[in-house]
Design a protein around this motif. Structure first.
Motif, PDB file in Angstrom:
ATOM      1  N   PHE A  70       2.733  26.107  34.254  1.00 21.53           N
ATOM      2  CA  PHE A  70       1.336  26.099  34.700  1.00 21.53           C
ATOM      3  C   PHE A  70       0.792  27.528  34.809  1.00 21.53           C
ATOM      4  N   GLU A  71       1.592  28.423  35.361  1.00 24.95           N
ATOM      5  CA  GLU A  71       1.177  29.831  35.461  1.00 24.95           C
ATOM      6  C   GLU A  71       1.015  30.442  34.075  1.00 24.95           C
ATOM      7  N   PHE A  72       1.896  30.077  33.149  1.00 27.86           N
ATOM      8  CA  PHE A  72       1.787  30.552  31.768  1.00 27.86           C
ATOM      9  C   PHE A  72       0.452  30.119  31.172  1.00 27.86           C
ATOM     10  N   VAL A  73       0.123  28.846  31.320  1.00 27.03           N
ATOM     11  CA  VAL A  73      -1.123  28.323  30.745  1.00 27.03           C
ATOM     12  C   VAL A  73      -2.340  28.979  31.389  1.00 27.03           C
ATOM     13  N   GLU A  74      -2.286  29.218  32.686  1.00 27.25           N
ATOM     14  CA  GLU A  74      -3.407  29.896  33.352  1.00 27.25           C
ATOM     15  C   GLU A  74      -3.617  31.286  32.769  1.00 27.25           C
ATOM     16  N   ALA A  75      -2.550  32.017  32.519  1.00 24.96           N
ATOM     17  CA  ALA A  75      -2.663  33.347  31.904  1.00 24.96           C
ATOM     18  C   ALA A  75      -3.084  33.228  30.445  1.00 24.96           C
ATOM     19  N   PHE A  76      -2.542  32.262  29.734  1.00 22.95           N
ATOM     20  CA  PHE A  76      -2.872  32.044  28.322  1.00 22.95           C
ATOM     21  C   PHE A  76      -4.364  31.753  28.162  1.00 22.95           C
ATOM     22  N   GLU A  77      -4.925  30.962  29.061  1.00 27.35           N
ATOM     23  CA  GLU A  77      -6.336  30.588  28.959  1.00 27.35           C
ATOM     24  C   GLU A  77      -7.285  31.759  29.231  1.00 27.35           C
ATOM     25  N   LYS A  78      -6.754  32.885  29.677  1.00 27.27           N
ATOM     26  CA  LYS A  78      -7.566  34.095  29.864  1.00 27.27           C
ATOM     27  C   LYS A  78      -7.589  34.967  28.610  1.00 27.27           C
ATOM     28  N   LEU A  79      -6.747  34.627  27.622  1.00 24.82           N
ATOM     29  CA  LEU A  79      -6.717  35.389  26.370  1.00 24.82           C
ATOM     30  C   LEU A  79      -7.954  35.061  25.543  1.00 24.82           C
ATOM     31  N   GLU A  80      -8.260  35.929  24.583  1.00 31.48           N
ATOM     32  CA  GLU A  80      -9.436  35.675  23.758  1.00 31.48           C
ATOM     33  C   GLU A  80      -9.282  34.357  23.000  1.00 31.48           C
ATOM     34  N   GLN A  81     -10.405  33.694  22.761  1.00 28.42           N
ATOM     35  CA  GLN A  81     -10.403  32.359  22.162  1.00 28.42           C
ATOM     36  C   GLN A  81      -9.732  32.328  20.794  1.00 28.42           C
ATOM     37  N   ALA A  82      -9.878  33.384  20.023  1.00 29.26           N
ATOM     38  CA  ALA A  82      -9.259  33.434  18.690  1.00 29.26           C
ATOM     39  C   ALA A  82      -7.745  33.315  18.775  1.00 29.26           C
ATOM     40  N   ILE A  83      -7.158  33.869  19.816  1.00 31.58           N
ATOM     41  CA  ILE A  83      -5.712  33.735  20.021  1.00 31.58           C
ATOM     42  C   ILE A  83      -5.386  32.308  20.443  1.00 31.58           C
ATOM     43  N   GLN A  84      -6.128  31.801  21.419  1.00 25.23           N
ATOM     44  CA  GLN A  84      -5.869  30.453  21.924  1.00 25.23           C
ATOM     45  C   GLN A  84      -5.944  29.401  20.817  1.00 25.23           C
ATOM     46  N   ASP A  85      -6.878  29.575  19.900  1.00 25.95           N
ATOM     47  CA  ASP A  85      -7.091  28.587  18.842  1.00 25.95           C
ATOM     48  C   ASP A  85      -5.890  28.440  17.904  1.00 25.95           C
ATOM     49  N   LYS A  86      -5.045  29.429  17.872  1.00 27.13           N
ATOM     50  CA  LYS A  86      -3.891  29.441  16.960  1.00 27.13           C
ATOM     51  C   LYS A  86      -2.665  28.735  17.548  1.00 27.13           C
ATOM     52  N   TYR A  87      -2.709  28.411  18.831  1.00 30.52           N
ATOM     53  CA  TYR A  87      -1.547  27.860  19.518  1.00 30.52           C
ATOM     54  C   TYR A  87      -1.784  26.418  19.954  1.00 30.52           C
ATOM     55  N   TYR A  88      -0.790  25.600  19.734  1.00 24.77           N
ATOM     56  CA  TYR A  88      -0.811  24.189  20.114  1.00 24.77           C
ATOM     57  C   TYR A  88       0.294  24.028  21.152  1.00 24.77           C
ATOM     58  N   ILE A  89      -0.111  23.958  22.425  1.00 21.47           N
ATOM     59  CA  ILE A  89       0.870  23.954  23.509  1.00 21.47           C
ATOM     60  C   ILE A  89       1.208  22.528  23.931  1.00 21.47           C
ATOM     61  N   VAL A  90       2.509  22.260  23.935  1.00 27.97           N
ATOM     62  CA  VAL A  90       3.035  20.958  24.325  1.00 27.97           C
ATOM     63  C   VAL A  90       3.831  21.128  25.615  1.00 27.97           C
ATOM     64  N   ALA A  91       3.456  20.390  26.648  1.00 28.35           N
ATOM     65  CA  ALA A  91       4.222  20.412  27.896  1.00 28.35           C
ATOM     66  C   ALA A  91       5.541  19.694  27.645  1.00 28.35           C
TER      67      ALA A  91
END
Length: 139
Positions: A70-91
């Motif tokens: 959860f902490e990882f995802v919270e930090a990840f969601e603060k990254l620029e959108q172009a980075i986020q769009d490249k990752y498909y996160i599976v819990a």
């Protein structure tokens, strides 16, 4: 290859199983493993310009010491959108707690959830979903 993988889990056995399942689908896939979610996040930040990879499928354990999923995802969601769009996160979880399932669903970055351990059928189904969504070939 348009698809690669990151496994973030604090258990060696879960890394082994995930790598084995991925390798059985296609031995050519690149798989990075991290026991520490903070190191995985730093890897993502430092490899943001890797244009050869269209999508990175991330298997993320939600219950880990130091930085949990959860902490990882919270930090990840603060990254620029172009980075986020490249990752498909599976819990990746063995939890059946309703509170965990609801918390996973509350984050837009968690695309789906898989119960540990990863199975061949579960992985194939997930890969077909990712391939269709991103328009990539799995071969």
């Amino acid at each position: 290859m348009e698809l690669s993988f990151i496994i973030i889990d604090d258990t060696e056995l879960d890394h082994f199983i995930a790598r084995k399942m991925i390798g059985n689908v296609n031995a050519a896939y690149t798989v990075k493993s991290f026991m520490d979610a903070g190191l995985a996040l730093q890897h993502i930040i430092s490899h943001k310009h890797d244009s050869a990879i269209k999508v990175v499928l991330v298997f993320l354990d939600i219950h880990m010491p130091m930085m949990n999923g959860f902490e990882f995802v919270e930090a990840f969601e603060k990254l620029e959108q172009a980075i986020q769009d490249k990752y498909y996160i599976v819990a990746l979880t063995s939890s059946i707690e309703v509170s965990d399932i609801n918390r996973i669903a509350s984050y837009s970055s968690f695309r789906t959830r898989i119960t540990k351990p990863i199975t061949a059928d579960g992985l194939k189904s997930l890969l077909n979903t990712v391939a269709a969504e991103f328009g990539i070939s799995l071969t």
